[in-house]
Design a protein around this motif. Structure first.
Motif, short mmCIF file in Angstrom:
data_model
loop_
_atom_site.label_atom_id
_atom_site.label_comp_id
_atom_site.label_asym_id
_atom_site.label_seq_id
_atom_site.Cartn_x
_atom_site.Cartn_y
_atom_site.Cartn_z
N ALA A 44 0.83 -1.21 0.00
CA ALA A 44 0.00 0.00 0.00
C ALA A 44 0.87 1.26 0.00
O ALA A 44 0.56 2.24 -0.69
CB ALA A 44 -0.92 -0.01 1.22
N TYR A 45 1.95 1.23 0.77
CA TYR A 45 2.87 2.39 0.82
C TYR A 45 3.47 2.62 -0.57
O TYR A 45 3.51 3.76 -1.06
CB TYR A 45 3.98 2.09 1.84
N PHE A 46 3.91 1.54 -1.21
CA PHE A 46 4.47 1.68 -2.55
C PHE A 46 3.40 2.15 -3.54
O PHE A 46 3.67 2.99 -4.42
CB PHE A 46 5.05 0.34 -3.02
N HIS A 47 2.17 1.63 -3.39
CA HIS A 47 1.06 2.03 -4.26
C HIS A 47 0.87 3.54 -4.21
O HIS A 47 0.67 4.19 -5.24
CB HIS A 47 -0.21 1.31 -3.81
N GLU A 48 0.96 4.10 -3.02
CA GLU A 48 0.77 5.55 -2.88
C GLU A 48 1.90 6.33 -3.55
O GLU A 48 1.68 7.41 -4.12
CB GLU A 48 0.67 5.93 -1.40
N THR A 49 3.13 5.82 -3.51
CA THR A 49 4.22 6.51 -4.21
C THR A 49 3.95 6.54 -5.71
O THR A 49 4.27 7.52 -6.38
CB THR A 49 5.59 5.85 -3.95
N ARG A 50 3.36 5.46 -6.22
CA ARG A 50 3.02 5.42 -7.64
C ARG A 50 1.91 6.41 -7.96
O ARG A 50 1.94 7.11 -8.98
CB ARG A 50 2.59 4.00 -8.03
N ARG A 51 0.92 6.49 -7.09
CA ARG A 51 -0.19 7.43 -7.31
C ARG A 51 0.30 8.87 -7.32
O ARG A 51 -0.27 9.72 -8.00
CB ARG A 51 -1.26 7.25 -6.23
N GLN A 52 1.36 9.15 -6.57
CA GLN A 52 1.91 10.50 -6.52
C GLN A 52 2.94 10.76 -7.62
O GLN A 52 3.52 11.84 -7.68
CB GLN A 52 2.52 10.76 -5.15
N GLY A 53 3.15 9.77 -8.48
CA GLY A 53 4.04 9.96 -9.62
C GLY A 53 5.51 9.84 -9.33
O GLY A 53 6.34 10.28 -10.15
N LEU A 54 5.89 9.25 -8.20
CA LEU A 54 7.30 9.10 -7.87
C LEU A 54 7.94 8.02 -8.74
O LEU A 54 7.34 6.97 -9.00
CB LEU A 54 7.49 8.73 -6.39
N LYS A 55 9.16 8.28 -9.20
CA LYS A 55 9.91 7.29 -9.96
C LYS A 55 10.44 6.23 -9.00
O LYS A 55 10.40 6.38 -7.78
CB LYS A 55 11.07 7.96 -10.70
N THR A 56 10.97 5.15 -9.59
CA THR A 56 11.42 4.02 -8.77
C THR A 56 12.45 4.43 -7.74
O THR A 56 12.35 4.08 -6.56
CB THR A 56 11.99 2.92 -9.67
N ARG A 57 13.46 5.20 -8.15
CA ARG A 57 14.50 5.60 -7.21
C ARG A 57 13.94 6.54 -6.14
O ARG A 57 14.32 6.45 -4.96
CB ARG A 57 15.66 6.27 -7.96
N GLU A 58 13.06 7.43 -6.54
CA GLU A 58 12.44 8.34 -5.57
C GLU A 58 11.61 7.56 -4.56
O GLU A 58 11.64 7.84 -3.36
CB GLU A 58 11.56 9.35 -6.29
N ALA A 59 10.87 6.57 -5.05
CA ALA A 59 10.06 5.74 -4.15
C ALA A 59 10.94 5.00 -3.16
O ALA A 59 10.62 4.91 -1.97
CB ALA A 59 9.23 4.76 -4.97
N ALA A 60 12.05 4.48 -3.65
CA ALA A 60 12.97 3.75 -2.77
C ALA A 60 13.52 4.66 -1.68
O ALA A 60 13.61 4.26 -0.50
CB ALA A 60 14.11 3.15 -3.59
N GLU A 61 13.85 5.89 -2.04
CA GLU A 61 14.38 6.83 -1.06
C GLU A 61 13.34 7.19 -0.02
O GLU A 61 13.63 7.24 1.19
CB GLU A 61 14.89 8.08 -1.77
N ARG A 62 12.11 7.46 -0.47
CA ARG A 62 11.05 7.83 0.46
C ARG A 62 10.69 6.68 1.39
O ARG A 62 10.34 6.88 2.56
CB ARG A 62 9.82 8.29 -0.32
N MET A 63 10.77 5.45 0.88
CA MET A 63 10.41 4.28 1.67
C MET A 63 11.57 3.78 2.52
O MET A 63 11.36 2.95 3.42
CB MET A 63 9.93 3.16 0.75
#
Length: 251
Positions: A44-63
């Motif tokens: 679900a956390y990753f799903h939200e990063t996708r909904r906000q348009g974060l790229k893979t590397r950005e998602a990894a950093e935020r998570m």
């Protein structure tokens, strides 16, 4: 969170914990192991990063996760939620986008950076087939919403899951607005009252005859208004002992 003050960090942790408690309570009642709950939270956390348009590397950093972990979460998300998203959630999101006015497929794709263009095209086709939108022919094909009433009521599992996600999202928006933004338009109330079994139909009558017509009128008045605010409105009621143990003990 590292750049926030200690007080705000503690508040954020307590608010998130307060929202997780009902999920934990439901998982316990349904017999879902804590490991599965933790796995679903990651997805679900990753799903939200996708909904906000974060790229893979950005998602990894935020998570705070590795790229390998994020790739695994991406695969799990597609396997578990692709059908629900494409048949219910995505068409509803697009329908809301084109309510204010017709939009081209390209503009819709720009507004939904977390969605693949193929999925947008499929959702638009579904909306047209269900007569919820129509194609406007021209130099650039645009799509226009047909129904002002967007109560997508259907007695199916996917529709009910979509409605649950909408309700939970509305709760999250209200919580964030009230606790962290000082948003005057965010409003939430929980009223405790007693009711006789024979009076329960009056709650449905209250919604059908008063609440829904009033909201429908407000929605119609805002059509085409450039300064109109997009709000979500939820009305909730349920017996307090809905999740009572079979042995009669309160949880």
């Amino acid at each position: 969170m590292a750049d926030r003050g200690t007080a705000e960090k503690e508040l954020a942790e307590q608010v998130v914990y307060a929202l997780l408690l009902p999920a934990a309570r439901l998982a316990l009642a349904l017999g879902v192991p804590v490991r599965e709950v933790a796995d679903q939270l990651e997805v679900a956390y990753f799903h939200e990063t996708r909904r906000q348009g974060l790229k893979t590397r950005e998602a990894a950093e935020r998570m705070g996760a590795s790229l390998r972990k994020v790739a695994d979460l991406s695969s799990r998300l597609k396997q578990r939620f692709l059908h629900t998203n494409e048949t219910h959630e995505l068409p509803r999101r697009i329908e809301f986008l084109i309510w204010a006015g017709p939009e081209s497929e390209a503009r819709i794709c720009q507004a939904l950076p977390d969605v693949e263009p193929r999925a947008v095209a499929k959702a638009l086709q579904l909306l047209v087939e269900q007569q919820r939108a129509r194609r406007i022919e021209g130099r650039t094909i645009r799509y226009e919403a047909l129904k002002a009433e967007r109560r997508l009521v259907a007695d199916s599992l996917f529709s009910r899951l979509d409605a649950l996600q909408n309700l939970a999202a509305n709760l999250a928006h209200a919580v964030y607005g009230r606790f962290f933004r000082g948003e005057a338009r965010a409003f939430a109330r929980t009223l405790a009252f007693r009711i006789r079994p024979e009076d329960l139909p009056r709650l449905q009558q209250l919604y059908e005859e008063q609440i829904w017509p009033a909201l429908k009128a407000l929605d119609e008045a805002a059509r085409g208004a450039a300064d109109a605010d997009a709000l979500d409105f939820s009305v909730l009621w349920a017996p307090r002992d809905s999740m009572q143990h079979d042995d009669g003990d309160e949880e």
